[in-house]
Write an enzyme that holds these catalytic residues in place. Structure first.
Site, mmCIF file in Angstrom:
data_model
loop_
_atom_site.group_PDB
_atom_site.id
_atom_site.type_symbol
_atom_site.label_atom_id
_atom_site.label_comp_id
_atom_site.label_asym_id
_atom_site.label_seq_id
_atom_site.Cartn_x
_atom_site.Cartn_y
_atom_site.Cartn_z
ATOM 1 N N LYS A 13 29.229 39.729 44.917
ATOM 2 C CA LYS A 13 29.250 40.197 46.317
ATOM 3 C C LYS A 13 29.038 39.058 47.301
ATOM 4 C CE LYS A 13 24.598 42.093 46.221
ATOM 5 N NZ LYS A 13 23.974 40.784 46.252
ATOM 6 N N ARG A 92 18.255 47.147 50.812
ATOM 7 C CA ARG A 92 18.023 47.206 49.369
ATOM 8 C C ARG A 92 17.242 48.445 48.969
ATOM 9 N NH1 ARG A 92 18.917 41.518 48.054
ATOM 10 N NH2 ARG A 92 18.631 41.131 45.839
ATOM 11 N N ARG A 126 25.074 30.797 36.162
ATOM 12 C CA ARG A 126 25.231 30.440 37.579
ATOM 13 C C ARG A 126 24.490 29.141 37.914
ATOM 14 N NH1 ARG A 126 24.204 34.831 42.207
ATOM 15 N NH2 ARG A 126 21.997 34.749 41.586
ATOM 16 N N ARG A 160 19.051 28.651 39.853
ATOM 17 C CA ARG A 160 18.046 29.223 40.750
ATOM 18 C C ARG A 160 16.825 29.636 39.952
ATOM 19 N NH1 ARG A 160 20.797 33.857 44.375
ATOM 20 N NH2 ARG A 160 18.986 35.045 43.695
ATOM 21 N N ARG A 171 15.034 42.252 38.424
ATOM 22 C CA ARG A 171 15.909 42.446 39.586
ATOM 23 C C ARG A 171 16.917 43.565 39.318
ATOM 24 N NH1 ARG A 171 17.946 36.655 39.675
ATOM 25 N NH2 ARG A 171 19.210 37.109 41.506
#
Ligand code: AMP
Length: 211
Positions: A13, A92, A126, A160, A171
């Site tokens: 996204k 959220r 990532r 990250r 998460r």
């Protein structure tokens, strides 16, 4: 056009929000990016919240709604958002939906769907450039040409802190338990996020009637 992009971690996204925003001159507001700026000291907020925010993000929890709305409001007031915006990572939970309603209307919501297994695969690979912020993926695409080095600026690629598997599972749990429920509050279009970046982009443009 005022848009919200919703999707689990690794759904793309952020990538898609950036692409759509650039093409149609909307501003892209990523609350995760804004919080990373606060945690690194690049963005100042009232109160001594820097350390606290860093800790919440590291374990994959949610930062307090009031602070999030304050950050969002200041971003929305910028002249870059005059033509419209894409919210990426906000709202959220239902409380944030209610808070957003007081600040702005929303024209459309796009949900980008991938499985939890795909999320774990993508997030595990990532890597972000410390210097220019470009995002790569060593498990999927775009893969960096040289391991650990940004194709665009030569900066160092890093994972990250909250992209480790433990924080990611937390998460994803928060996503399924809280964030998915915001879809009940809006009309939304569902997009298959497991297709290529190009295909997902054109599906989004089509569903928004933007082409
Ligand atoms: P993201 O980059 O969207 O995955 O966000 C990274 C982290 O920032 C999340 O795991 C949360 O800790 C925090 N965060 C981002 N957006 C919000 C939000 N709208 N409300 C609360 N916490 C958020």
């Amino acid at each position: 056009m005022r848009l919200i992009f919703v999707g689990p971690q690794g759904s793309g996204k952020g990538t898609q929000a950036k692409k759509v925003a650039r093409r149609f001159k909307f501003c892209h507001i990523s609350t995760g990016d804004a919080l990373r700026e606060v945690a690194d000291g690049r963005l100042q907020v009232a109160g001594n919240l820097r350390e606290e925010i860093g800790k919440v993000m590291e374990r994959g929890g949610l930062v307090g709604d009031d602070l999030m709305v304050r950050i969002l409001k200041s971003k929305l007031e910028s002249s870059e958002c005059e033509n419209g915006f894409i919210l990426d990572g906000f709202p959220r939970n239902i409380a944030q939906v209610e808070m957003l309603k007081k600040i702005s209307d929303v024209d459309k919501v796009v949900e980008i769907v991938i499985s939890d297994e795909e999320s774990v695969r993508r997030i595990g690979g990532r890597r972000g450039c410390e210097k220019c912020g470009a995002i790569f993926n060593v498990n999927t695409s775009p893969r960096p040409k040289v391991e650990g080095v940004c194709d665009k600026c030569g900066g160092e690629l890093k994972q990250r802190e909250d992209d480790n598997e433990k924080a990611l599972r937390e998460r994803l749990k928060v996503y399924h338990e809280e964030t998915e429920s915001i879809l009940k509050m809006y009309e939304f279009s569902r997009i298959d996020g497991e297709k290529s970046i190009k295909e997902v982009f054109s599906d989004i443009v089509e569903t928004l009637g933007l082409s």
